[in-house]
Motif scaffolding. Structure first.
Motif, mmCIF file in Angstrom:
data_model
loop_
_atom_site.group_PDB
_atom_site.id
_atom_site.type_symbol
_atom_site.label_atom_id
_atom_site.label_comp_id
_atom_site.label_asym_id
_atom_site.label_seq_id
_atom_site.Cartn_x
_atom_site.Cartn_y
_atom_site.Cartn_z
ATOM 1 N N LEU A 88 0.824 -1.208 0.000
ATOM 2 C CA LEU A 88 0.000 0.000 0.000
ATOM 3 C C LEU A 88 0.857 1.257 0.000
ATOM 4 C CD1 LEU A 88 -2.786 1.301 0.133
ATOM 5 C CD2 LEU A 88 -2.695 1.094 2.622
ATOM 6 N N GLY A 89 1.768 1.350 0.952
ATOM 7 C CA GLY A 89 2.708 2.455 0.979
ATOM 8 C C GLY A 89 2.068 3.815 1.109
ATOM 9 N N PHE A 90 1.251 4.003 2.141
ATOM 10 C CA PHE A 90 0.590 5.292 2.308
ATOM 11 C C PHE A 90 1.575 6.368 2.759
ATOM 12 C CE2 PHE A 90 -3.497 7.278 2.201
ATOM 13 C CZ PHE A 90 -3.345 8.411 2.975
ATOM 14 N N GLU A 93 5.379 7.887 -0.338
ATOM 15 C CA GLU A 93 4.553 8.422 -1.419
ATOM 16 C C GLU A 93 5.165 8.277 -2.807
ATOM 17 O OE1 GLU A 93 5.208 12.973 -2.328
ATOM 18 O OE2 GLU A 93 4.202 12.702 -0.425
ATOM 19 N N VAL A 94 6.484 8.051 -2.927
ATOM 20 C CA VAL A 94 7.109 7.969 -4.249
ATOM 21 C C VAL A 94 7.071 6.531 -4.760
ATOM 22 C CG1 VAL A 94 9.230 8.305 -5.576
ATOM 23 C CG2 VAL A 94 8.641 9.908 -3.730
ATOM 24 N N GLU A 95 6.430 6.333 -5.904
ATOM 25 C CA GLU A 95 6.424 5.019 -6.540
ATOM 26 C C GLU A 95 7.660 4.893 -7.431
ATOM 27 O OE1 GLU A 95 4.295 2.779 -5.731
ATOM 28 O OE2 GLU A 95 2.926 4.064 -4.591
ATOM 29 N N HIS A 256 8.033 15.974 16.633
ATOM 30 C CA HIS A 256 7.310 15.762 15.384
ATOM 31 C C HIS A 256 8.154 14.905 14.455
ATOM 32 C CE1 HIS A 256 5.444 19.459 16.949
ATOM 33 N NE2 HIS A 256 4.368 19.116 16.257
ATOM 34 N N THR A 257 7.494 14.276 13.494
ATOM 35 C CA THR A 257 8.202 13.643 12.388
ATOM 36 C C THR A 257 7.998 14.512 11.165
ATOM 37 O OG1 THR A 257 7.948 11.389 13.256
ATOM 38 C CG2 THR A 257 8.365 11.616 10.903
ATOM 39 N N SER A 258 9.094 14.857 10.486
ATOM 40 C CA SER A 258 9.019 15.716 9.304
ATOM 41 C C SER A 258 8.977 14.847 8.046
ATOM 42 C CB SER A 258 10.225 16.659 9.254
ATOM 43 O OG SER A 258 10.228 17.520 10.374
ATOM 44 N N LEU A 259 7.935 15.023 7.250
ATOM 45 C CA LEU A 259 7.768 14.267 6.009
ATOM 46 C C LEU A 259 7.965 15.199 4.810
ATOM 47 C CD1 LEU A 259 6.425 12.291 8.038
ATOM 48 C CD2 LEU A 259 4.776 11.744 6.238
ATOM 49 N N VAL A 260 8.703 14.714 3.823
ATOM 50 C CA VAL A 260 8.859 15.469 2.578
ATOM 51 C C VAL A 260 7.641 15.213 1.707
ATOM 52 C CG1 VAL A 260 10.209 15.684 0.455
ATOM 53 C CG2 VAL A 260 11.368 15.394 2.656
ATOM 54 N N ARG A 261 7.019 16.286 1.254
ATOM 55 C CA ARG A 261 5.891 16.190 0.334
ATOM 56 C C ARG A 261 6.263 16.905 -0.957
ATOM 57 N NH1 ARG A 261 4.156 11.989 1.791
ATOM 58 N NH2 ARG A 261 2.648 11.735 3.452
ATOM 59 N N LEU A 262 6.303 16.164 -2.051
ATOM 60 C CA LEU A 262 6.668 16.738 -3.339
ATOM 61 C C LEU A 262 5.555 17.636 -3.858
ATOM 62 C CD1 LEU A 262 8.185 13.534 -4.954
ATOM 63 C CD2 LEU A 262 9.408 15.401 -3.835
ATOM 64 N N PHE A 268 -5.327 14.294 -0.060
ATOM 65 C CA PHE A 268 -6.531 13.685 -0.644
ATOM 66 C C PHE A 268 -6.238 13.018 -1.985
ATOM 67 C CE2 PHE A 268 -7.987 16.988 2.259
ATOM 68 C CZ PHE A 268 -8.799 16.220 3.071
ATOM 69 N N GLU A 269 -5.237 13.527 -2.705
ATOM 70 C CA GLU A 269 -4.834 12.867 -3.937
ATOM 71 C C GLU A 269 -4.220 11.507 -3.634
ATOM 72 O OE1 GLU A 269 -2.005 13.738 -7.854
ATOM 73 O OE2 GLU A 269 -1.981 15.090 -6.130
ATOM 74 N N ILE A 270 -3.372 11.470 -2.611
ATOM 75 C CA ILE A 270 -2.754 10.204 -2.203
ATOM 76 C C ILE A 270 -3.819 9.249 -1.672
ATOM 77 C CG2 ILE A 270 -1.108 9.139 -0.601
ATOM 78 C CD1 ILE A 270 0.447 11.803 -0.708
#
Length: 280
Positions: A88-90, A93-95, A256-262, A268-270
Motif C-alpha cells: 500500500l505504501g501510504f 509516497e514515491v512510486e 514531530h516527524t518531518s515528512l517530505v511532500r513533493l 486527498f490525492e494520495i
C-alpha cells in the motif's frame, strides 16, 4: 541540497541495486550521500546511530520500514521521503515509476516539509515507569493468540469514558488514522488536524464507537485483565507485555516527524490513489 541519507529494507528485491542507482544519481550532482552500512553506497553509517547533518533521509521500503526509521530519526526532525517498495505504501509516497522525477524535484527544492504529530506512550507499574516510547502512527493494546477478551478502563483528561471489553484498543494520530485504526472502523483524518482517535477493536458490545479527542488530551488505559498475553504495540514495530493493573498513559509529544511532500501532491490525492482505488 548538500547531503542526503539512504536507509532501506534489505529484504526487498533489488533494493541494493535501487539504492546504488539513487546514490550515483546524487553523487553525480555533487551531493554527499550517507548510506546504511549494508548498502555499500556513499559514506556508510550504522542504522540507529546518529547521522551526520543531512537535508533529508530517503527511506526505501514499505510503511513498516518508514515507521521504523521515523522511530529512530523522527524526533531529530530530519525530513523523511519514502520510496514505496511495499504494497500500500501510504507513508511512502514515491512510486518506483516516479523516482527520477521525484529526485529532480528534490534537487530543485520543489517540495515542502510537513510536520506530523507524535504520541508519547508510557507504562506505569506500581507507580513506576517501566516502558516509554514515541510513535508516529498508533499505540495498540492487544491480546495474544488465545481468543480471550481484554478488559480496559479508559479515561480522557482524567474523566472515565467507559469500560472497554473486546480484542483491544487503538490510540492513533491523524497519520495513523489510515492504518490499523481504519481497519477497525475508525475515521480517516487529514494529517493537519490536531486530534487523537480512540478506536476499539472488536468491542463486545453494540454501544462502543470510535472517539475523537483533542491532541493535547491525555488518554489513560487501566488494564483490568489478569492474563499473560496482553501487549502494547508501538507503530506495529515494537511490543511490550502488560501486566494486570498496569496503567498506560498516552499524551501528545513535543516531538514531530518531518515528512517530505513533493509539489503537486496532497493528502486527498494520495488517499484517492492508494485507498479509494481499492474499492473500484
Amino acid at each position: 541540497m548538500k547531503a542526503v541519507g539512504i536507509i532501506a529494507n534489505l529484504s526487498k528485491p533489488d533494493v541494493r541495486r535501487i539504492s546504488a542507482e539513487i546514490c550515483s544519481w546524487f553523487l553525480d550532482r555533487g551531493i554527499r550521500v550517507y548510506g546504511q552500512q549494508e548498502l555499500a553506497c556513499g559514506h556508510g553509517f550504522t542504522l540507529g546511530q546518529p547521522l551526520p547533518e543531512v537535508d533529508l533521509i530517503m527511506v526505501l521500503g514499505g510503511d513498516g520500514t518508514f515507521l521504523t526509521v521515523a522511530g529512530m530519526y523522527g524526533p531529530a526532525e530530519i525530513p523523511l521521503l519514502g520510496v514505496n517498495l511495499g504494497h500500500l505504501g501510504f507513508l511512502t509516497e514515491v512510486e518506483m515509476g516516479d523516482l527520477e522525477s521525484a529526485l529532480e524535484k528534490l534537487v530543485q527544492g520543489d517540495y515542502q516539509v510537513e510536520k506530523r504529530s507524535m504520541l508519547s506512550a508510557r507504562v506505569l507499574r506500581h507507580g513506576e515507569t517501566v516502558s516509554q516510547a514515541l510513535v508516529l502512527n498508533d499505540v495498540v493494546i492487544g491480546k495474544g493468540p488465545l481468543a480471550r477478551i481484554i478488559h480496559l478502563e479508559v479515561s480522557v483528561e482524567g474523566v472515565s469514558i467507559g469500560s472497554y471489553r473486546g480484542d483491544g484498543l487503538i490510540v492513533a494520530t491523524p497519520t495513523g488514522s489510515t492504518g490499523y485504526s481504519l481497519s477497525a472502523g475508525g475515521p480517516i483524518v487529514a494529517p493537519n488536524v490536531d486530534l487523537i482517535v480512540i478506536t476499539p477493536i472488536c468491542p463486545h458490545t453494540l454501544n462502543v464507537r470510535p472517539i475523537v479527542v483533542a491532541r493535547d488530551s491525555p488518554v489513560t488505559g487501566d488494564i483490568k485483565t489478569c492474563q499473560q498475553d496482553t501487549f502494547m504495540t508501538l507503530d506495529g514495530q515494537q511490543s511490550f507485555m502488560l501486566d494486570c493493573a498496569d496503567r498506560l498513559e498516552i499524551t501528545n509529544s513535543e516531538h514531530h516527524t518531518s515528512l517530505v511532500r513533493l509539489s503537486g501532491k496532497n493528502f486527498f490525492e494520495i488517499l484517492a490513489k492508494k485507498i479509494m482505488a481499492q474499492n473500484r
